[in-house]
Design a protein around this motif. Structure first.
Motif, short mmCIF file in Angstrom:
data_model
loop_
_atom_site.label_atom_id
_atom_site.label_comp_id
_atom_site.label_asym_id
_atom_site.label_seq_id
_atom_site.Cartn_x
_atom_site.Cartn_y
_atom_site.Cartn_z
N LEU A 1 4.23 -2.93 -5.95
CA LEU A 1 3.48 -2.58 -4.75
C LEU A 1 1.99 -2.59 -5.05
CD1 LEU A 1 5.54 0.54 -3.64
CD2 LEU A 1 5.45 -1.62 -2.38
N SER A 2 1.20 -2.85 -4.02
CA SER A 2 -0.24 -2.62 -4.08
C SER A 2 -0.47 -1.16 -3.69
CB SER A 2 -0.97 -3.55 -3.10
OG SER A 2 -2.34 -3.19 -3.02
N VAL A 3 -0.95 -0.36 -4.64
CA VAL A 3 -1.08 1.08 -4.43
C VAL A 3 -2.55 1.45 -4.24
CG1 VAL A 3 -0.59 3.38 -5.33
CG2 VAL A 3 0.97 1.48 -5.86
N SER A 4 -2.86 2.10 -3.13
CA SER A 4 -4.24 2.54 -2.85
C SER A 4 -4.23 4.03 -2.55
CB SER A 4 -4.80 1.78 -1.63
OG SER A 4 -4.78 0.38 -1.85
N TYR A 5 -5.29 4.71 -2.96
CA TYR A 5 -5.41 6.16 -2.76
C TYR A 5 -6.52 6.45 -1.77
CZ TYR A 5 -2.27 6.77 -6.70
OH TYR A 5 -1.17 6.74 -7.53
N LEU A 6 -6.20 7.22 -0.75
CA LEU A 6 -7.19 7.64 0.24
C LEU A 6 -7.45 9.13 0.04
CD1 LEU A 6 -5.78 5.85 3.43
CD2 LEU A 6 -7.46 5.00 1.78
N GLU B 1 0.41 9.62 -12.09
CA GLU B 1 1.28 9.52 -13.26
C GLU B 1 2.65 8.96 -12.88
OE1 GLU B 1 1.48 13.43 -14.88
OE2 GLU B 1 -0.58 13.43 -15.62
N THR B 2 3.17 9.41 -11.75
CA THR B 2 4.52 9.02 -11.34
C THR B 2 4.57 7.59 -10.82
OG1 THR B 2 5.00 11.31 -10.76
CG2 THR B 2 6.45 9.64 -9.85
N LEU B 3 3.52 7.17 -10.11
CA LEU B 3 3.55 5.89 -9.42
C LEU B 3 3.05 4.72 -10.26
CD1 LEU B 3 2.27 7.05 -5.90
CD2 LEU B 3 4.64 6.69 -6.65
N PRO C 1 12.51 -2.18 2.76
CA PRO C 1 12.63 -3.08 1.60
C PRO C 1 11.58 -4.19 1.56
CG PRO C 1 14.40 -3.49 3.18
CD PRO C 1 13.71 -2.24 3.63
N ASP C 2 10.96 -4.48 2.69
CA ASP C 2 9.95 -5.55 2.72
C ASP C 2 8.54 -5.04 2.48
OD1 ASP C 2 11.94 -7.43 3.29
OD2 ASP C 2 11.78 -7.05 5.46
N ALA C 3 8.37 -3.75 2.28
CA ALA C 3 7.04 -3.18 2.10
C ALA C 3 6.42 -3.67 0.79
CB ALA C 3 7.11 -1.66 2.11
N ARG C 4 5.14 -3.99 0.85
CA ARG C 4 4.43 -4.43 -0.34
C ARG C 4 3.15 -3.63 -0.58
NH1 ARG C 4 8.57 -5.83 -1.06
NH2 ARG C 4 9.46 -7.91 -1.41
N GLN C 5 2.86 -2.69 0.31
CA GLN C 5 1.63 -1.91 0.17
C GLN C 5 1.94 -0.44 0.38
OE1 GLN C 5 -1.65 -3.31 2.54
NE2 GLN C 5 -3.11 -2.58 1.02
N LEU C 6 1.37 0.38 -0.51
CA LEU C 6 1.54 1.83 -0.45
C LEU C 6 0.17 2.49 -0.39
CD1 LEU C 6 3.02 4.60 -0.85
CD2 LEU C 6 2.86 4.16 -3.33
N THR D 1 3.98 -1.18 5.91
CA THR D 1 3.25 -0.39 4.92
C THR D 1 3.95 0.95 4.74
OG1 THR D 1 1.14 -1.43 5.46
CG2 THR D 1 1.03 0.72 4.40
N ILE D 2 3.90 1.47 3.52
CA ILE D 2 4.41 2.82 3.24
C ILE D 2 3.22 3.76 3.10
CG2 ILE D 2 5.61 4.28 1.55
CD1 ILE D 2 7.28 1.81 0.82
#
Length: 298
Positions: free
Chosen positions: A203-208, A194-196, A170-175, A227-228
Protein backbone atom coordinates in the motif's frame (compact mmCIF):
# COMPACT_ATOMS: atom_id res chain seq x y z
CA UNK A 1 4.82 -11.83 39.99
CA UNK A 2 2.38 -9.26 38.64
CA UNK A 3 -1.04 -10.47 37.49
CA UNK A 4 -1.69 -9.42 33.91
CA UNK A 5 -4.62 -9.94 31.59
CA UNK A 6 -5.79 -8.53 28.27
CA UNK A 7 -8.72 -8.73 25.87
CA UNK A 8 -9.63 -7.66 22.34
CA UNK A 9 -12.39 -8.30 19.82
CA UNK A 10 -13.21 -7.95 16.14
CA UNK A 11 -16.03 -5.47 15.70
CA UNK A 12 -18.21 -4.45 12.82
CA UNK A 13 -20.83 -3.79 15.48
CA UNK A 14 -20.95 -4.20 19.25
CA UNK A 15 -20.13 -7.78 20.28
CA UNK A 16 -21.32 -8.83 23.78
CA UNK A 17 -19.15 -10.99 26.03
CA UNK A 18 -20.49 -12.66 29.18
CA UNK A 19 -18.58 -14.27 32.02
CA UNK A 20 -20.50 -16.57 34.36
CA UNK A 21 -21.11 -14.90 37.68
CA UNK A 22 -19.49 -16.72 40.58
CA UNK A 23 -20.19 -16.28 44.27
CA UNK A 24 -19.12 -13.05 45.91
CA UNK A 25 -15.68 -13.14 47.47
CA UNK A 26 -16.21 -13.03 51.20
CA UNK A 27 -13.45 -10.66 52.25
CA UNK A 28 -15.02 -9.54 55.52
CA UNK A 29 -18.35 -9.26 57.32
CA UNK A 30 -20.96 -6.68 56.31
CA UNK A 31 -20.62 -4.66 59.49
CA UNK A 32 -16.95 -3.83 58.93
CA UNK A 33 -15.75 -0.50 57.56
CA UNK A 34 -15.86 -0.17 53.77
CA UNK A 35 -12.81 -0.77 51.63
CA UNK A 36 -11.25 2.51 50.55
CA UNK A 37 -10.14 2.59 46.93
CA UNK A 38 -8.35 5.55 45.32
CA UNK A 39 -8.66 5.91 41.55
CA UNK A 40 -5.82 7.88 39.99
CA UNK A 41 -6.86 8.67 36.43
CA UNK A 42 -4.78 9.96 33.53
CA UNK A 43 -7.84 11.52 31.87
CA UNK A 44 -11.28 12.82 32.77
CA UNK A 45 -14.29 10.68 33.59
CA UNK A 46 -16.59 11.87 30.83
CA UNK A 47 -15.34 10.16 27.67
CA UNK A 48 -17.49 7.28 26.44
CA UNK A 49 -14.59 4.84 26.91
CA UNK A 50 -14.05 5.95 30.51
CA UNK A 51 -17.76 5.73 31.29
CA UNK A 52 -18.01 2.19 29.89
CA UNK A 53 -14.86 1.01 31.65
CA UNK A 54 -15.52 2.55 35.03
CA UNK A 55 -19.16 1.50 35.24
CA UNK A 56 -18.27 -2.13 34.56
CA UNK A 57 -15.28 -1.97 36.89
CA UNK A 58 -17.36 -0.64 39.80
CA UNK A 59 -20.19 -3.10 39.24
CA UNK A 60 -17.85 -6.09 39.10
CA UNK A 61 -15.87 -4.91 42.12
CA UNK A 62 -18.99 -4.35 44.22
CA UNK A 63 -20.58 -7.59 43.07
CA UNK A 64 -17.54 -9.69 43.92
CA UNK A 65 -17.02 -8.52 47.52
CA UNK A 66 -19.45 -8.45 50.45
CA UNK A 67 -17.92 -5.34 51.98
CA UNK A 68 -18.98 -1.95 50.71
CA UNK A 69 -16.46 0.15 48.82
CA UNK A 70 -15.74 3.85 49.15
CA UNK A 71 -14.19 5.34 46.01
CA UNK A 72 -12.01 8.44 45.82
CA UNK A 73 -11.10 9.86 42.39
CA UNK A 74 -8.04 11.96 41.50
CA UNK A 75 -7.46 13.14 37.91
CA UNK A 76 -4.10 14.05 36.40
CA UNK A 77 -5.82 15.14 33.15
CA UNK A 78 -2.67 14.65 31.11
CA UNK A 79 -4.64 13.96 27.91
CA UNK A 80 -6.78 17.12 27.84
CA UNK A 81 -3.92 19.31 29.09
CA UNK A 82 -1.19 17.62 27.04
CA UNK A 83 0.82 16.26 29.94
CA UNK A 84 0.91 19.57 31.80
CA UNK A 85 0.35 18.17 35.31
CA UNK A 86 2.69 19.72 37.88
CA UNK A 87 4.05 16.83 39.92
CA UNK A 88 5.02 18.84 42.99
CA UNK A 89 1.67 20.61 43.32
CA UNK A 90 -0.35 17.46 42.67
CA UNK A 91 1.70 15.50 45.20
CA UNK A 92 1.24 18.18 47.83
CA UNK A 93 -2.55 18.24 47.44
CA UNK A 94 -2.75 14.44 47.36
CA UNK A 95 -0.75 14.12 50.57
CA UNK A 96 -2.95 16.68 52.35
CA UNK A 97 -6.13 14.87 51.33
CA UNK A 98 -5.06 11.36 52.26
CA UNK A 99 -2.81 11.96 55.24
CA UNK A 100 -4.00 9.65 58.01
CA UNK A 101 -6.42 7.78 55.72
CA UNK A 102 -6.25 4.00 55.50
CA UNK A 103 -6.42 3.10 51.79
CA UNK A 104 -6.76 -0.51 50.69
CA UNK A 105 -6.07 -0.24 46.95
CA UNK A 106 -4.90 2.32 44.41
CA UNK A 107 -6.26 2.03 40.88
CA UNK A 108 -3.98 3.57 38.25
CA UNK A 109 -6.19 4.22 35.22
CA UNK A 110 -4.10 4.98 32.13
CA UNK A 111 -0.39 4.92 31.32
CA UNK A 112 0.37 8.35 32.81
CA UNK A 113 -1.42 7.42 36.02
CA UNK A 114 0.56 4.17 36.28
CA UNK A 115 3.83 6.01 35.64
CA UNK A 116 2.96 8.62 38.26
CA UNK A 117 1.82 6.04 40.81
CA UNK A 118 5.00 3.99 40.45
CA UNK A 119 7.36 6.97 40.45
CA UNK A 120 5.81 8.58 43.53
CA UNK A 121 4.24 5.69 45.38
CA UNK A 122 6.27 6.31 48.56
CA UNK A 123 4.97 9.90 48.68
CA UNK A 124 1.45 8.97 47.57
CA UNK A 125 0.36 5.80 49.35
CA UNK A 126 3.32 3.74 50.54
CA UNK A 127 2.75 0.00 50.90
CA UNK A 128 -0.68 0.23 49.23
CA UNK A 129 -0.98 -2.25 46.32
CA UNK A 130 -1.42 -0.74 42.86
CA UNK A 131 -3.73 -2.15 40.21
CA UNK A 132 -3.77 -0.66 36.71
CA UNK A 133 -6.18 -0.77 33.80
CA UNK A 134 -6.73 1.21 30.58
CA UNK A 135 -3.03 0.73 29.82
CA UNK A 136 -1.84 -0.64 26.45
CA UNK A 137 -0.01 -3.94 26.26
CA UNK A 138 2.96 -2.45 24.37
CA UNK A 139 3.53 0.01 27.23
CA UNK A 140 3.41 -2.72 29.88
CA UNK A 141 5.87 -4.88 27.94
CA UNK A 142 8.48 -2.12 28.19
CA UNK A 143 7.88 -1.17 31.83
CA UNK A 144 9.19 -3.04 34.90
CA UNK A 145 6.48 -3.71 37.49
CA UNK A 146 6.98 -4.28 41.20
CA UNK A 147 5.62 -7.56 42.65
CA UNK A 148 2.62 -5.79 44.22
CA UNK A 149 1.61 -4.05 40.98
CA UNK A 150 -1.06 -5.97 39.05
CA UNK A 151 -3.36 -5.07 36.23
CA UNK A 152 -5.39 -5.60 33.09
CA UNK A 153 -3.93 -4.34 29.82
CA UNK A 154 -5.55 -3.32 26.54
CA UNK A 155 -4.40 -5.07 23.38
CA UNK A 156 -4.73 -2.76 20.39
CA UNK A 157 -4.45 -4.41 16.98
CA UNK A 158 -3.73 -1.87 14.25
CA UNK A 159 -2.52 -4.60 11.88
CA UNK A 160 -5.69 -6.61 12.46
CA UNK A 161 -7.80 -3.58 11.60
CA UNK A 162 -5.88 -3.02 8.37
CA UNK A 163 -6.18 -6.71 7.46
CA UNK A 164 -9.93 -6.43 8.02
CA UNK A 165 -10.05 -3.37 5.77
CA UNK A 166 -8.10 -5.19 3.03
CA UNK A 167 -10.53 -8.11 3.17
CA UNK A 168 -13.43 -5.69 2.73
CA UNK A 169 -11.56 -3.58 0.14
CA UNK A 170 -9.24 -6.00 -1.72
CA UNK A 171 -8.60 -3.49 -4.52
CA UNK A 172 -7.39 -0.72 -2.20
CA UNK A 173 -3.89 0.55 -2.89
CA UNK A 174 -3.77 3.66 -0.72
CA UNK A 175 -4.00 4.05 3.05
CA UNK A 176 -4.40 7.36 4.88
CA UNK A 177 -3.76 7.33 8.63
CA UNK A 178 -5.31 10.20 10.59
CA UNK A 179 -3.92 11.33 13.93
CA UNK A 180 -3.41 14.41 16.06
CA UNK A 181 -0.67 16.43 17.72
CA UNK A 182 -1.22 15.77 21.43
CA UNK A 183 1.19 13.49 23.27
CA UNK A 184 -1.57 10.89 23.43
CA UNK A 185 -2.03 11.16 19.65
CA UNK A 186 1.72 10.91 19.02
CA UNK A 187 1.84 7.67 20.93
CA UNK A 188 -0.86 6.28 18.67
CA UNK A 189 1.07 7.43 15.60
CA UNK A 190 4.23 5.73 16.90
CA UNK A 191 2.28 2.50 17.37
CA UNK A 192 0.79 2.77 13.86
CA UNK A 193 4.13 3.53 12.15
CA UNK A 194 5.77 0.52 13.78
CA UNK A 195 2.87 -1.78 12.94
CA UNK A 196 2.25 -0.61 9.38
CA UNK A 197 5.85 -0.61 8.16
CA UNK A 198 5.53 -4.11 6.58
CA UNK A 199 2.57 -2.94 4.47
CA UNK A 200 4.47 -0.25 2.58
CA UNK A 201 5.17 -2.55 -0.37
CA UNK A 202 1.50 -3.43 -0.68
CA UNK A 203 0.00 0.00 0.00
CA UNK A 204 0.92 3.64 -0.38
CA UNK A 205 0.76 4.82 3.24
CA UNK A 206 0.31 8.52 4.09
CA UNK A 207 -0.09 10.14 7.51
CA UNK A 208 -2.36 13.12 8.09
CA UNK A 209 -1.24 14.41 11.47
CA UNK A 210 0.28 17.83 10.78
CA UNK A 211 -2.93 19.51 9.67
CA UNK A 212 -5.84 21.31 11.27
CA UNK A 213 -9.12 19.45 11.52
CA UNK A 214 -10.76 21.63 8.80
CA UNK A 215 -7.82 20.84 6.49
CA UNK A 216 -8.20 17.12 7.15
CA UNK A 217 -11.92 17.31 6.43
CA UNK A 218 -11.22 18.98 3.09
CA UNK A 219 -8.70 16.28 2.18
CA UNK A 220 -10.88 13.31 3.05
CA UNK A 221 -13.69 14.67 0.86
CA UNK A 222 -11.45 14.00 -2.16
CA UNK A 223 -10.64 10.37 -1.32
CA UNK A 224 -11.91 7.80 -3.84
CA UNK A 225 -13.93 4.82 -2.59
CA UNK A 226 -11.03 2.39 -3.07
CA UNK A 227 -8.97 4.21 -0.41
CA UNK A 228 -8.66 2.98 3.17
CA UNK A 229 -8.87 5.58 5.95
CA UNK A 230 -7.63 4.62 9.40
CA UNK A 231 -8.55 6.98 12.24
CA UNK A 232 -6.40 6.75 15.37
CA UNK A 233 -7.08 9.69 17.69
CA UNK A 234 -7.08 13.48 17.67
CA UNK A 235 -7.08 15.03 21.11
CA UNK A 236 -5.47 18.11 19.50
CA UNK A 237 -4.89 19.17 15.91
CA UNK A 238 -1.71 20.73 14.50
CA UNK A 239 -2.58 24.17 15.91
CA UNK A 240 -3.02 22.73 19.41
CA UNK A 241 -6.79 23.10 19.38
CA UNK A 242 -8.50 20.42 21.50
CA UNK A 243 -11.42 18.36 20.21
CA UNK A 244 -13.75 15.73 21.71
CA UNK A 245 -12.73 12.41 20.17
CA UNK A 246 -16.21 11.29 19.09
CA UNK A 247 -16.91 14.63 17.45
CA UNK A 248 -13.74 14.31 15.35
CA UNK A 249 -14.34 10.76 14.15
CA UNK A 250 -17.96 11.54 13.31
CA UNK A 251 -17.00 14.59 11.23
CA UNK A 252 -14.28 12.64 9.40
CA UNK A 253 -16.58 9.67 8.72
CA UNK A 254 -19.32 11.95 7.37
CA UNK A 255 -16.94 13.92 5.17
CA UNK A 256 -14.83 11.06 3.82
CA UNK A 257 -15.34 9.76 0.30
CA UNK A 258 -13.80 6.45 1.45
CA UNK A 259 -14.63 4.03 4.29
CA UNK A 260 -13.15 4.92 7.67
CA UNK A 261 -11.88 2.32 10.15
CA UNK A 262 -11.03 2.77 13.83
CA UNK A 263 -9.07 1.20 16.66
CA UNK A 264 -11.37 1.87 19.64
CA UNK A 265 -14.87 0.54 20.24
CA UNK A 266 -15.94 3.91 21.66
CA UNK A 267 -15.90 5.13 18.03
CA UNK A 268 -18.48 2.56 16.90
CA UNK A 269 -21.72 4.29 16.01
CA UNK A 270 -19.89 7.39 14.82
CA UNK A 271 -19.73 6.38 11.15
CA UNK A 272 -16.67 4.09 11.10
CA UNK A 273 -16.95 0.70 9.39
CA UNK A 274 -15.33 -1.15 12.29
CA UNK A 275 -11.99 -2.63 13.28
CA UNK A 276 -10.18 -5.08 15.54
CA UNK A 277 -10.42 -3.36 18.88
CA UNK A 278 -10.65 -3.87 22.63
CA UNK A 279 -14.01 -3.97 24.39
CA UNK A 280 -13.75 -1.18 26.95
CA UNK A 281 -16.74 -2.51 28.89
CA UNK A 282 -15.30 -6.02 29.14
CA UNK A 283 -11.92 -4.54 30.02
CA UNK A 284 -13.49 -2.65 32.93
CA UNK A 285 -15.28 -5.77 34.10
CA UNK A 286 -12.03 -7.75 34.13
CA UNK A 287 -10.39 -4.94 36.10
CA UNK A 288 -13.15 -5.02 38.71
CA UNK A 289 -12.87 -8.78 39.11
CA UNK A 290 -9.10 -8.53 39.61
CA UNK A 291 -9.58 -5.68 42.09
CA UNK A 292 -11.94 -7.84 44.15
CA UNK A 293 -9.33 -10.58 44.32
CA UNK A 294 -6.72 -8.11 45.52
CA UNK A 295 -9.03 -6.72 48.19
CA UNK A 296 -9.69 -10.29 49.33
CA UNK A 297 -5.97 -10.71 49.93
CA UNK A 298 -5.15 -13.01 47.02
Amino acid sequence: TARLAGVFLVALAGVPFLFPDGPAIAAASDDQAPFKVVMLRSSNLLSSAAIAQDQQMREALERKTVRSIQFFVEILDTVDFNGAVTDKEFLSLFQKKYRGQHVDLMLAVGRDALTFAQCYREQLLPRVPIMFYNVAEDFIQKRPLEPDVSGVFLKFDVAGTLDLALRLQPDARQLFVIGGAAEYDKNWLRRARETLAPYHGELSVSYLNELTLPEILEKVKQFPRDTIVLYLSMARDATGRAYPSQSVVKQISEASGAPVYGVMDSNLGQGIVGGVMPSFALHGRMAGELGARLLAGE
